[in-house]
Design a protein around this motif. Structure first.
Motif, PDB file in Angstrom:
ATOM      1  N   GLY A   1       3.104  15.607  13.285  1.00 36.55           N
ATOM      2  CA  GLY A   1       2.486  16.382  14.315  1.00 36.55           C
ATOM      3  C   GLY A   1       3.532  15.990  15.689  1.00 36.55           C
ATOM      4  O   GLY A   1       4.371  15.203  15.787  1.00 36.55           O
ATOM      5  N   ASP A   2       3.400  16.799  16.758  1.00 37.29           N
ATOM      6  CA  ASP A   2       4.210  16.767  17.816  1.00 37.29           C
ATOM      7  C   ASP A   2       4.581  15.360  18.458  1.00 37.29           C
ATOM      8  O   ASP A   2       5.137  15.181  18.950  1.00 37.29           O
ATOM      9  CB  ASP A   2       3.741  17.878  18.797  1.00 37.29           C
ATOM     10  CG  ASP A   2       3.915  19.364  18.432  1.00 37.29           C
ATOM     11  OD1 ASP A   2       4.607  19.562  17.501  1.00 37.29           O
ATOM     12  OD2 ASP A   2       3.221  20.115  19.026  1.00 37.29           O
ATOM     13  N   HIS A   3       3.140  14.548  18.467  1.00 39.25           N
ATOM     14  CA  HIS A   3       3.198  13.292  19.120  1.00 39.25           C
ATOM     15  C   HIS A   3       3.411  12.415  18.030  1.00 39.25           C
ATOM     16  O   HIS A   3       2.920  11.067  18.191  1.00 39.25           O
ATOM     17  CB  HIS A   3       1.888  13.121  19.942  1.00 39.25           C
ATOM     18  CG  HIS A   3       1.687  14.039  20.838  1.00 39.25           C
ATOM     19  ND1 HIS A   3       2.552  14.079  21.901  1.00 39.25           N
ATOM     20  CD2 HIS A   3       0.913  15.155  20.746  1.00 39.25           C
ATOM     21  CE1 HIS A   3       2.056  15.214  22.755  1.00 39.25           C
ATOM     22  NE2 HIS A   3       1.140  15.996  22.142  1.00 39.25           N
ATOM     23  N   GLY A   4       3.883  12.450  16.810  1.00 39.41           N
ATOM     24  CA  GLY A   4       4.140  11.549  15.698  1.00 39.41           C
ATOM     25  C   GLY A   4       2.778  11.246  15.155  1.00 39.41           C
ATOM     26  O   GLY A   4       2.991  10.179  14.231  1.00 39.41           O
ATOM     27  N   THR A   5       1.986  12.139  15.214  1.00 40.46           N
ATOM     28  CA  THR A   5       0.735  11.892  14.394  1.00 40.46           C
ATOM     29  C   THR A   5       1.054  12.377  12.791  1.00 40.46           C
ATOM     30  O   THR A   5       1.725  13.180  12.521  1.00 40.46           O
ATOM     31  CB  THR A   5      -0.643  12.603  14.711  1.00 40.46           C
ATOM     32  OG1 THR A   5       0.112  13.913  14.920  1.00 40.46           O
ATOM     33  CG2 THR A   5      -0.883  12.263  16.332  1.00 40.46           C
ATOM     34  N   ARG A   6       0.375  11.298  12.016  1.00 42.49           N
ATOM     35  CA  ARG A   6       0.614  11.437  10.513  1.00 42.49           C
ATOM     36  C   ARG A   6      -0.661  11.474   9.660  1.00 42.49           C
ATOM     37  O   ARG A   6      -1.831  10.988  10.361  1.00 42.49           O
ATOM     38  CB  ARG A   6       1.544  10.168   9.969  1.00 42.49           C
ATOM     39  CG  ARG A   6       2.906  10.293  10.658  1.00 42.49           C
ATOM     40  CD  ARG A   6       3.833   9.152  10.053  1.00 42.49           C
ATOM     41  NE  ARG A   6       5.252   9.392  10.205  1.00 42.49           N
ATOM     42  CZ  ARG A   6       5.887   9.218  11.283  1.00 42.49           C
ATOM     43  NH1 ARG A   6       5.188   8.261  12.240  1.00 42.49           N
ATOM     44  NH2 ARG A   6       7.058   9.278  11.465  1.00 42.49           N
ATOM     45  N   ARG A   7      -0.781  12.145   8.502  1.00 39.44           N
ATOM     46  CA  ARG A   7      -1.789  12.339   7.816  1.00 39.44           C
ATOM     47  C   ARG A   7      -1.455  11.907   6.158  1.00 39.44           C
ATOM     48  O   ARG A   7      -0.385  12.251   5.873  1.00 39.44           O
ATOM     49  CB  ARG A   7      -2.420  13.645   7.701  1.00 39.44           C
ATOM     50  CG  ARG A   7      -2.924  14.148   9.143  1.00 39.44           C
ATOM     51  CD  ARG A   7      -3.656  15.552   8.853  1.00 39.44           C
ATOM     52  NE  ARG A   7      -5.073  15.189   8.259  1.00 39.44           N
ATOM     53  CZ  ARG A   7      -6.195  14.869   8.887  1.00 39.44           C
ATOM     54  NH1 ARG A   7      -6.208  14.601  10.354  1.00 39.44           N
ATOM     55  NH2 ARG A   7      -7.310  14.516   8.154  1.00 39.44           N
ATOM     56  N   MET A   8      -2.325  11.290   5.513  1.00 37.59           N
ATOM     57  CA  MET A   8      -1.972  11.046   4.242  1.00 37.59           C
ATOM     58  C   MET A   8      -3.303  10.792   3.597  1.00 37.59           C
ATOM     59  O   MET A   8      -4.516  10.678   3.879  1.00 37.59           O
ATOM     60  CB  MET A   8      -1.391   9.754   4.175  1.00 37.59           C
ATOM     61  CG  MET A   8      -2.272   8.520   4.297  1.00 37.59           C
ATOM     62  SD  MET A   8      -1.246   6.896   4.072  1.00 37.59           S
ATOM     63  CE  MET A   8      -2.668   5.825   4.539  1.00 37.59           C
ATOM     64  N   LEU A   9      -3.304  11.250   1.979  1.00 32.38           N
ATOM     65  CA  LEU A   9      -4.211  11.006   0.936  1.00 32.38           C
ATOM     66  C   LEU A   9      -3.999   9.522   0.423  1.00 32.38           C
ATOM     67  O   LEU A   9      -2.746   9.423   0.033  1.00 32.38           O
ATOM     68  CB  LEU A   9      -4.335  12.054   0.128  1.00 32.38           C
ATOM     69  CG  LEU A   9      -5.271  12.076  -1.135  1.00 32.38           C
ATOM     70  CD1 LEU A   9      -6.426  12.574  -0.546  1.00 32.38           C
ATOM     71  CD2 LEU A   9      -4.596  12.931  -2.243  1.00 32.38           C
TER      72      LEU A   9
ATOM     73  N   HIS B   1       0.926  -1.193   0.009  1.00 29.73           N
ATOM     74  CA  HIS B   1       0.145   0.081   0.138  1.00 29.73           C
ATOM     75  C   HIS B   1       0.875   1.223   0.140  1.00 29.73           C
ATOM     76  O   HIS B   1       1.873   1.175   0.319  1.00 29.73           O
ATOM     77  CB  HIS B   1      -0.989   0.050   1.258  1.00 29.73           C
ATOM     78  CG  HIS B   1      -1.904   1.181   1.029  1.00 29.73           C
ATOM     79  ND1 HIS B   1      -3.047   1.092   0.158  1.00 29.73           N
ATOM     80  CD2 HIS B   1      -2.173   2.023   1.895  1.00 29.73           C
ATOM     81  CE1 HIS B   1      -3.807   2.051   0.601  1.00 29.73           C
ATOM     82  NE2 HIS B   1      -3.364   2.820   1.669  1.00 29.73           N
ATOM     83  N   ILE B   2       0.260   2.341  -0.581  1.00 32.68           N
ATOM     84  CA  ILE B   2       1.061   3.525  -0.468  1.00 32.68           C
ATOM     85  C   ILE B   2      -0.041   4.756  -0.322  1.00 32.68           C
ATOM     86  O   ILE B   2      -1.103   4.767  -0.786  1.00 32.68           O
ATOM     87  CB  ILE B   2       1.534   3.718  -2.167  1.00 32.68           C
ATOM     88  CG1 ILE B   2       2.360   4.811  -2.079  1.00 32.68           C
ATOM     89  CG2 ILE B   2       0.693   3.846  -3.140  1.00 32.68           C
ATOM     90  CD1 ILE B   2       3.255   4.952  -3.443  1.00 32.68           C
ATOM     91  N   GLY B   3       0.586   5.806   0.381  1.00 31.32           N
ATOM     92  CA  GLY B   3      -0.153   7.087   0.518  1.00 31.32           C
ATOM     93  C   GLY B   3       0.606   8.270   0.323  1.00 31.32           C
ATOM     94  O   GLY B   3       1.858   8.095   0.121  1.00 31.32           O
ATOM     95  N   ILE B   4      -0.051   9.376   0.102  1.00 28.34           N
ATOM     96  CA  ILE B   4       0.651  10.649  -0.085  1.00 28.34           C
ATOM     97  C   ILE B   4       0.633  11.115   1.179  1.00 28.34           C
ATOM     98  O   ILE B   4      -0.491  11.788   1.688  1.00 28.34           O
ATOM     99  CB  ILE B   4      -0.113  11.447  -1.161  1.00 28.34           C
ATOM    100  CG1 ILE B   4      -0.057  10.548  -2.478  1.00 28.34           C
ATOM    101  CG2 ILE B   4       0.727  12.791  -1.739  1.00 28.34           C
ATOM    102  CD1 ILE B   4      -0.636  11.158  -3.948  1.00 28.34           C
ATOM    103  N   VAL B   5       1.544  12.015   1.583  1.00 27.79           N
ATOM    104  CA  VAL B   5       1.666  12.882   2.806  1.00 27.79           C
ATOM    105  C   VAL B   5       1.000  14.106   2.557  1.00 27.79           C
ATOM    106  O   VAL B   5       1.226  14.660   1.550  1.00 27.79           O
ATOM    107  CB  VAL B   5       3.215  13.123   3.049  1.00 27.79           C
ATOM    108  CG1 VAL B   5       3.168  13.966   4.594  1.00 27.79           C
ATOM    109  CG2 VAL B   5       3.977  11.776   3.512  1.00 27.79           C
TER     110      VAL B   5
END
Length: 305
Positions: free
Chosen positions: A269-277, A260-264
């Motif tokens: 975030g400060d607590h290592g939270t990440r978001r992707m499309l 699987h792959i996603g785009i950042v």
């Protein structure tokens, strides 16, 4: 001119589907098989199980080049999609099958600097603002101009059509001459938010995770490999924490290849939270979201194109 094995051909429909074999197609696939494909109707007719059927390998856009390796008497053609790198399958490109009447011979008289479709979806018309001849052409499609614009409309050469077809000039862009920014590629992918997930999909009508990445960069002339594991090989690893919008997240289960792959979409975030499309297999659509725990557990890399 006619189609001949051992030569290149070009796609003459807005979006052609590449199948694992002629025998693998299903009754529900009929709208994707004709000489005038209706990909939106095909996608809307798929149930959630059919959206992930492995009979679909990839899709090809109008004007895309293929190497024609076999023509069957029943009208099927075996091809290699030379604009979709797939080194582990064929060094020439992505192999598969499609109906031969979705192809046209290469016209050696058509030449010039191509324009690229920037609209998410656009129809090609017989005359400026005239009847639609070829609906559903998608972003990233490359078309060669057939003359100057007229009242805001651009004529283009289209495989399989003797006369030029027309589309609004504002829905085209010059083919890029420089490497695009990751943010520009992300902006293209963001326009596909909520598009249906289709295994092997590569268009604004339906798309999969690696297809979303491939199409976003293809809009700017960068031909990444078609599959996620190959995309990891073709891009540059970064340390976790260095990712920025437009970079790529890769996922794999222990001891398994990347699946699987996603785009950042945001710096961590400060607590290592990440978001992707990403085109989400589970939710059957393109979504933008924080990485849930089960995704974070399989996150194995962050890369940059």
């Amino acid at each position: 001119m006619e189609l001949r094995p051992g030569r290149e051909a070009v796609v003459r429909v807005a979006v052609a589907t590449l199948w694992s074999s002629p025998e693998a197609v299903r009754a529900v696939d009929r709208p994707a098989l004709s000489a005038c494909t209706d990909i939106p109707a095909w996608v809307s007719g798929l149930d959630t199980d059919q959206q992930v059927g492995d009979c679909v390998l990839s899709q090809l856009l109008l004007g895309e080049r293929v190497f024609l390796s076999e023509l069957r008497p029943d009208g099927w053609a075996r091809v290699v999609a030379v604009e979709q790198p797939a080194a582990k399958l064929d060094p020439r490109g992505y192999p598969g099958w499609l109906p031969a009447d979705q192809l046209a011979p290469v016209d050696p008289t058509v030449a010039g600097n191509p324009l690229v479709v920037d609209a998410t979806v656009v129809d090609l018309r017989a005359t400026p603002d005239g009847p639609v001849v070829l609906p559903g052409v998608v972003v990233g499609t490359r078309l060669v101009p057939a003359g100057p614009t007229r009242e805001g409309w651009q004529p283009v050469h289209v495989p399989g059509h003797a006369a030029p077809l027309w589309l609004p000039d504002g829905q085209l862009a010059p083919a890029p001459s420089e490497q695009p920014t990751a943010v520009a590629a992300l902006a293209v992918a963001q326009r596909l938010l909520h598009v249906s997930y289709v295994w092997g999909g590569l268009s604004a009508h339906g798309i999969d995770c690696s297809g979303l990445v491939h199409l976003a960069w293809r809009r700017f002339g960068v031909l990444l490999p078609r599959d996620a594991d190959d995309q990891a090989v073709a891009t540059t690893p970064l340390p976790f924490g260095a990712e920025r919008p437009g970079d790529l997240y890769f996922f794999a289960r222990p001891g398994r290849k990347i699946h699987h792959i996603g785009i950042v979409t945001a710096a961590p975030g400060d607590h290592g939270t990440r978001r992707m499309l990403h085109a989400c297999y589970r939710r059957r659509r393109v979504v933008e979201e924080p990485l849930p725990a089960e995704r974070t557990a399989t996150l194995v890399g962050v890369h940059r194109v």
